[in-house]
Design an enzyme around this catalytic site. Structure first.
Site: not given
Ligand code: ARG
Length: 393
Positions: A170, A13, A93, A122
């Site tokens: 992922s 990504d 995060r 996220d």
């Protein structure tokens, strides 16, 4: 040209984002990888991926100590768990976003970019922090261009972006755990193949012999293993190693995402499970019944705040105050036996223990049993009255 700082992991990504930011957004890209305790190769790889793609300014920001002390330790004290998931990605995060904002300010960037899709959690977690700490524009190319994963692969091939592997999982890793999603794992009928895991042995491959670990806690956080004092970072890594060896910490759940999608999630969080299990066992001998009950409510609210990306909500700080006060007494030692994917508490002790063997013992005469008669007699009074008066209605 507008400068943008991209939160970069070296995965598909974010690699695709570098080129999209140039080609479709006409921006000057600065990349940054925040080190929150992912394996060394995951810190080195982004730098080499960027190098291979052109001449970009790339930063590696070490936030490991902060992550361990200011985020994971708080989560341990709160026994934070969302639907069975110890919140590894969710906890990291906000810190990553904070570091990226700092860098954007230093570099004079007017925009911050991330590689999140429009389906996950996220995007909320990053943007909530970015917006509350800066006025930077937020750019999310994968979401804005509505790209699928195979479209990303095609685009990556067309501009020479190296593909991480033949598997399209992922993966997100940090000191507190590893999350594996996507590809064949999207089918909840498919058992995760062994190659999805890298921190934990399968129970078949775990050692035949059990191991007993002695974990010491001070004020609610782990302080030593088998008598050896360690700092936050080392103790968490050591717990990951030991529990991973014994096949502990594999999670396979259907998780309710922020937007309401149910998703199939695989995690490896060996250290988190070992530490949280020991921590709860210690709390059981120290906290009162009412404290334990209230702590569950606190834990569930705390976990939701973390999962939902509202780390910076004042309620989280309020709860930390309460938790810290409660955790002052959570000091002591727990022994845990690890064996082939399972663990069991085999001992616990604390100077603040409310468990008093002399009092509870069948051999004790100090607490006169006859004094209980009146208390027992009038116990469940309302239920007794209901059964006598109303039951035959
Ligand atoms: N579902 C988890 C969370 O929302 C993990 C997300 C992991 N991200 C990833 N790109 N694999 O916290």
């Amino acid at each position: 040209m507008e400068k943008v700082v991209l939160a970069f992991s070296g995965g598909l990504d974010t690699s695709v984002c570098i080129k999209l930011l140039e080609e479709k957004y006409d921006m000057e890209v600065i990349t940054a990888c925040v080190d929150v305790g992912q394996p060394r190769e995951e810190i080195e790889r982004p730098a080499s991926v960027v190098n291979g793609l052109g001449s970009y300014k790339h930063f590696t920001i070490d936030a490991q100590e902060e992550f361990a002390n200011d985020f994971i330790f708080k989560a341990i004290k709160a026994n934070a768990l969302y639907e069975g998931y110890p919140l590894s990605t969710a906890l990291a995060r906000p810190l990553i976003a904070m570091k990226i904002v700092e860098l954007a300010q230093k570099e004079g960037a007017s925009a911050i970019a991330h590689g999140c899709t429009g389906k996950g959690n996220d995007q909320f977690r990053f943007e909530a922090i970015i917006r509350s700490l800066s006025d930077c524009e937020v750019v999310a190319p994968i979401r804005e261009l509505n790209l699928t994963r195979s479209e990303e692969v095609d685009y990556a091939k067309s501009c020479g972006i190296p593909l991480p592997s033949d598997k399209l999982y992922s993966i997100d890793e940090n000191l507190w755990g590893r999350a594996i999603e996507g590809d064949i794992l999207e089918d909840p009928l498919v058992e995760p193949p062994e190659d999805a895991f890298s921190w934990t042995n399968s129970s078949d491959d775990a050692p035949e012999e059990a191991q007993i670990v002695e974990m010491e806690f001070e004020n609610g956080v782990p302080a030593a293993i088998d008598g050896k004092k360690m700092g936050a970072l080392d103790i968490i890594s050591e717990c990951n190693r030991i529990a991973g060896l014994h096949g502990i910490g594999r999670v396979d759940i259907i998780e309710d995402r922020i937007i309401g999608l149910k998703s199939r999630e695989i995690y490896e969080t060996p250290g988190a499970f070992l530490i949280l299990t020991a921590h709860k066992a210690l709390e059981q001998i120290i906290l009162t019944r009412s404290e334990l009950k209230f702590a569950e409510t606190v834990s569930s609210t705390y976990s939701e705040l973390v999962y939902n990306g509202t780390w910076h909500d004042p309620l989280r700080e309020d709860l930390d105050q309460l938790i810290n006060h409660m955790q002052r007494r959570v000091t002591g030692t727990v022994k845990i036996k690890l064996h082939k994917g399972g663990m069991r508490i085999v001992g616990r002790t604390s100077p603040f223990s409310l468990y008093q063997q002399e009092v509870v013992s069948f051999e004790d005469k100090g607490m006169d049993q006859r004094e209980m008669v009146g208390m027992v007699k009038n116990y469940a009074l309302q239920a007794a009255l209901y059964n006598k008066i109303c039951k035959n209605d």
